[in-house]
Design a protein around this motif. Structure first.
Motif, PDB file in Angstrom:
ATOM      1  N   THR A  60       2.374   1.214 -12.498  1.00 41.98           N
ATOM      2  CA  THR A  60       3.435   1.782 -13.315  1.00 41.98           C
ATOM      3  C   THR A  60       4.053   0.731 -14.232  1.00 41.98           C
ATOM      4  N   ALA A  61       4.235  -0.480 -13.718  1.00 37.18           N
ATOM      5  CA  ALA A  61       4.847  -1.546 -14.510  1.00 37.18           C
ATOM      6  C   ALA A  61       4.043  -1.880 -15.754  1.00 37.18           C
ATOM      7  N   PHE A  62       2.719  -1.692 -15.664  1.00 42.92           N
ATOM      8  CA  PHE A  62       1.855  -2.024 -16.795  1.00 42.92           C
ATOM      9  C   PHE A  62       1.363  -0.790 -17.547  1.00 42.92           C
ATOM     10  N   GLY A  63       1.807   0.383 -17.137  1.00 47.08           N
ATOM     11  CA  GLY A  63       1.408   1.603 -17.816  1.00 47.08           C
ATOM     12  C   GLY A  63      -0.042   1.985 -17.595  1.00 47.08           C
ATOM     13  N   VAL A  64      -0.639   1.555 -16.472  1.00 48.40           N
ATOM     14  CA  VAL A  64      -2.037   1.851 -16.169  1.00 48.40           C
ATOM     15  C   VAL A  64      -2.101   3.112 -15.311  1.00 48.40           C
ATOM     16  N   GLN A  65      -2.802   4.122 -15.793  1.00 46.63           N
ATOM     17  CA  GLN A  65      -2.868   5.400 -15.093  1.00 46.63           C
ATOM     18  C   GLN A  65      -4.298   5.831 -14.761  1.00 46.63           C
ATOM     19  N   THR A  66      -5.293   5.234 -15.412  1.00 47.39           N
ATOM     20  CA  THR A  66      -6.680   5.624 -15.148  1.00 47.39           C
ATOM     21  C   THR A  66      -7.112   5.154 -13.768  1.00 47.39           C
ATOM     22  N   ILE A 118       0.808  -1.220   0.000  1.00 44.51           N
ATOM     23  CA  ILE A 118       0.000   0.000   0.000  1.00 44.51           C
ATOM     24  C   ILE A 118       0.841   1.270   0.000  1.00 44.51           C
ATOM     25  N   THR A 119       1.913   1.289   0.773  1.00 47.18           N
ATOM     26  CA  THR A 119       2.717   2.514   0.873  1.00 47.18           C
ATOM     27  C   THR A 119       3.773   2.628  -0.218  1.00 47.18           C
ATOM     28  N   GLY A 120       3.975   1.567  -0.989  1.00 45.25           N
ATOM     29  CA  GLY A 120       4.955   1.628  -2.077  1.00 45.25           C
ATOM     30  C   GLY A 120       4.469   0.915  -3.311  1.00 45.25           C
ATOM     31  N   PRO A 121       3.267   1.265  -3.799  1.00 43.91           N
ATOM     32  CA  PRO A 121       2.699   0.546  -4.941  1.00 43.91           C
ATOM     33  C   PRO A 121       3.428   0.843  -6.244  1.00 43.91           C
ATOM     34  N   SER A 172      -4.878  -1.387  -7.025  1.00 43.78           N
ATOM     35  CA  SER A 172      -3.787  -0.802  -6.252  1.00 43.78           C
ATOM     36  C   SER A 172      -4.299   0.491  -5.643  1.00 43.78           C
ATOM     37  N   LEU A 173      -3.780   0.864  -4.511  1.00 46.44           N
ATOM     38  CA  LEU A 173      -4.215   2.111  -3.902  1.00 46.44           C
ATOM     39  C   LEU A 173      -3.918   3.295  -4.814  1.00 46.44           C
ATOM     40  N   ASN A 174      -2.864   3.199  -5.609  1.00 48.05           N
ATOM     41  CA  ASN A 174      -2.536   4.284  -6.543  1.00 48.05           C
ATOM     42  C   ASN A 174      -3.624   4.494  -7.587  1.00 48.05           C
ATOM     43  N   LEU A 175      -4.440   3.469  -7.823  1.00 49.78           N
ATOM     44  CA  LEU A 175      -5.536   3.598  -8.777  1.00 49.78           C
ATOM     45  C   LEU A 175      -6.786   4.202  -8.129  1.00 49.78           C
ATOM     46  N   LEU A 176      -6.712   4.456  -6.834  1.00 54.82           N
ATOM     47  CA  LEU A 176      -7.843   5.032  -6.109  1.00 54.82           C
ATOM     48  C   LEU A 176      -7.558   6.443  -5.610  1.00 54.82           C
ATOM     49  N   LEU A 177      -6.275   6.847  -5.612  1.00 56.57           N
ATOM     50  CA  LEU A 177      -5.903   8.173  -5.147  1.00 56.57           C
ATOM     51  C   LEU A 177      -6.136   9.222  -6.231  1.00 56.57           C
ATOM     52  N   GLU A 178      -6.541  10.414  -5.823  1.00 59.47           N
ATOM     53  CA  GLU A 178      -6.706  11.504  -6.781  1.00 59.47           C
ATOM     54  C   GLU A 178      -5.375  11.897  -7.388  1.00 59.47           C
ATOM     55  N   ASN A 179      -4.323  11.871  -6.570  1.00 58.34           N
ATOM     56  CA  ASN A 179      -2.970  12.156  -7.034  1.00 58.34           C
ATOM     57  C   ASN A 179      -2.070  10.989  -6.648  1.00 58.34           C
ATOM     58  N   PRO A 180      -1.648  10.153  -7.611  1.00 57.00           N
ATOM     59  CA  PRO A 180      -0.828   8.974  -7.292  1.00 57.00           C
ATOM     60  C   PRO A 180       0.471   9.302  -6.566  1.00 57.00           C
ATOM     61  N   ASP A 200     -19.371   1.426  -8.126  1.00 60.31           N
ATOM     62  CA  ASP A 200     -20.786   1.718  -8.317  1.00 60.31           C
ATOM     63  C   ASP A 200     -21.531   1.871  -6.997  1.00 60.31           C
ATOM     64  N   GLY A 201     -20.782   2.066  -5.908  1.00 60.19           N
ATOM     65  CA  GLY A 201     -21.399   2.178  -4.594  1.00 60.19           C
ATOM     66  C   GLY A 201     -21.406   0.863  -3.839  1.00 60.19           C
ATOM     67  N   GLU A 202     -21.282  -0.251  -4.561  1.00 56.13           N
ATOM     68  CA  GLU A 202     -21.244  -1.563  -3.924  1.00 56.13           C
ATOM     69  C   GLU A 202     -19.914  -2.274  -4.166  1.00 56.13           C
ATOM     70  N   SER A 203     -19.374  -2.100  -5.355  1.00 57.13           N
ATOM     71  CA  SER A 203     -18.121  -2.764  -5.706  1.00 57.13           C
ATOM     72  C   SER A 203     -17.154  -1.780  -6.347  1.00 57.13           C
ATOM     73  N   ILE A 204     -15.879  -2.131  -6.297  1.00 65.86           N
ATOM     74  CA  ILE A 204     -14.828  -1.386  -6.993  1.00 65.86           C
ATOM     75  C   ILE A 204     -14.420  -2.233  -8.195  1.00 65.86           C
ATOM     76  N   PHE A 205     -14.232  -1.591  -9.337  1.00 60.69           N
ATOM     77  CA  PHE A 205     -13.883  -2.324 -10.552  1.00 60.69           C
ATOM     78  C   PHE A 205     -12.401  -2.140 -10.859  1.00 60.69           C
ATOM     79  N   PRO A 206     -11.658  -3.241 -10.968  1.00 58.40           N
ATOM     80  CA  PRO A 206     -10.227  -3.126 -11.248  1.00 58.40           C
ATOM     81  C   PRO A 206      -9.979  -2.593 -12.652  1.00 58.40           C
ATOM     82  N   GLU A 207      -8.823  -1.994 -12.845  1.00 53.50           N
ATOM     83  CA  GLU A 207      -8.414  -1.579 -14.181  1.00 53.50           C
ATOM     84  C   GLU A 207      -7.786  -2.771 -14.910  1.00 53.50           C
ATOM     85  N   GLU A 208      -7.725  -2.682 -16.230  1.00 55.64           N
ATOM     86  CA  GLU A 208      -7.136  -3.760 -17.020  1.00 55.64           C
ATOM     87  C   GLU A 208      -5.939  -3.258 -17.811  1.00 55.64           C
ATOM     88  N   THR A 209      -4.952  -4.122 -17.936  1.00 56.02           N
ATOM     89  CA  THR A 209      -3.774  -3.818 -18.735  1.00 56.02           C
ATOM     90  C   THR A 209      -4.089  -4.096 -20.204  1.00 56.02           C
TER      91      THR A 209
END
Length: 272
Positions: free
Chosen positions: A81-87, A74-77, A109-117, A92-101
């Motif tokens: 970055t390794a997969f080039g995923v930035q979005t 969590i503190t060093g995700p 990853s927590l970096n995919l949930l932060l406003e500023n990675p 939807d209020g019940e579940s979180i949807f993972p990003e895809e490479t």
């Protein structure tokens, strides 16, 4: 050091003789099915655990399996970055949807949930562990053949939560060819034993550098003692990976799936 049992099971770990480890397992997200869960663990930081996780997931995906990665560091995700995923990952209020490479690997990853990675995560251990548990219960993984968990280094709160709350099928221990390897691996092995989780084998990173000109191998970090350590612990050596600038560049530039040579193809064969 062990603590006297208070018979308050909410404070106990799975190593307590009065607790059934199955009672501590958290429910998987209701819209998810995962066949195999493997944790990639190291006894210390800086051994290339995330690159091993990324390469192994990419190797399994290329074999046609449905693969996901839970970035539990969590503190060093570093997995996005390794997969080039930035979005950012959405919910939807019940579940979180993972990003895809680009290769179809699902990531959370927590970096995919932060406003500023780039923002630091300055949280205590209980909060970090809680987020990792939610990655299991709240993330809609869909159908996966393999979920790899990129663990933080050491044997603290987050690894403990992973082993107690998630039905991990096996552990891959990543290490490096330094004199501390025996102590580091032994700590990881003993934690796995206490949590009753099988170790599938050892993967040594930075084992050597192979000169591109003459082909000679050089032991930059000293001669490996992994075979002797593994034999002493009754474990398998699954792979010994070289220092490869192409791998480092791929991790930094989000091109891990485009890497021409994947040194973990052999390990993928073992797991599949």
């Amino acid at each position: 050091m062990s603590e006297e049992c208070t018979h308050d099971c909410s404070t106990c770990g799975s190593s307590c003789e009065h607790v059934d480890a199955k009672d501590l397992i958290a429910p998987l997200n209701r819209d998810s099915t995962i066949k195999h869960v493997y944790a990639v663990m190291s006894g210390k930081g800086g051994v290339g655990k995330s690159s091993v996780t990324a390469c192994l997931a990419a190797a399994m995906a290329k074999k046609g399996f449905k693969v996901g990665i839970m970035d539990a560091d969590i503190t060093g995700p570093s997995i996005p970055t390794a997969f080039g995923v930035q979005t950012r990952a959405m919910g939807d209020g019940e579940s979180i949807f993972p990003e895809e490479t680009p290769g179809g690997i699902k990531l959370i990853s927590l970096n995919l949930l932060l406003e500023n990675p780039g923002d630091p995560v300055i949280w205590r251990g209980s909060l970090l562990a809680g987020v990792v548990k939610q990655f299991w219960t709240d993330v809609c993984w869909g159908e996966l053949d393999y979920l790899f968990i990129d663990m933080p280094p050491g044997t603290g709160d987050v690894p403990l939560t992973v082993f107690q709350s998630i039905p991990v099928d096996g552990i891959l221990v990543v290490t490096s060819p330094q004199d501390l390897v025996s102590l580091i691996v032994t700590k990881a092995v003993r934690m796995a034993d206490m949590m009753k989780k099988p170790i599938l084998g050892l993967i040594e990173n930075y084992s050597y550098f192979q000169c591109p000109g003459c082909g000679q191998k050089h032991s930059i970090f000293g001669q490996s003692k992994l075979e002797a350590v593994a034999a002493g612990l009754g474990l398998k050596v699954l792979a010994q990976l070289p220092i490869d600038p192409a791998l480092a560049q791929a991790m930094d530039q989000g091109g891990i799936e485009r890497l021409e040579k994947n040194y973990l193809d052999g390990v993928a064969e073992v797991l599949s």
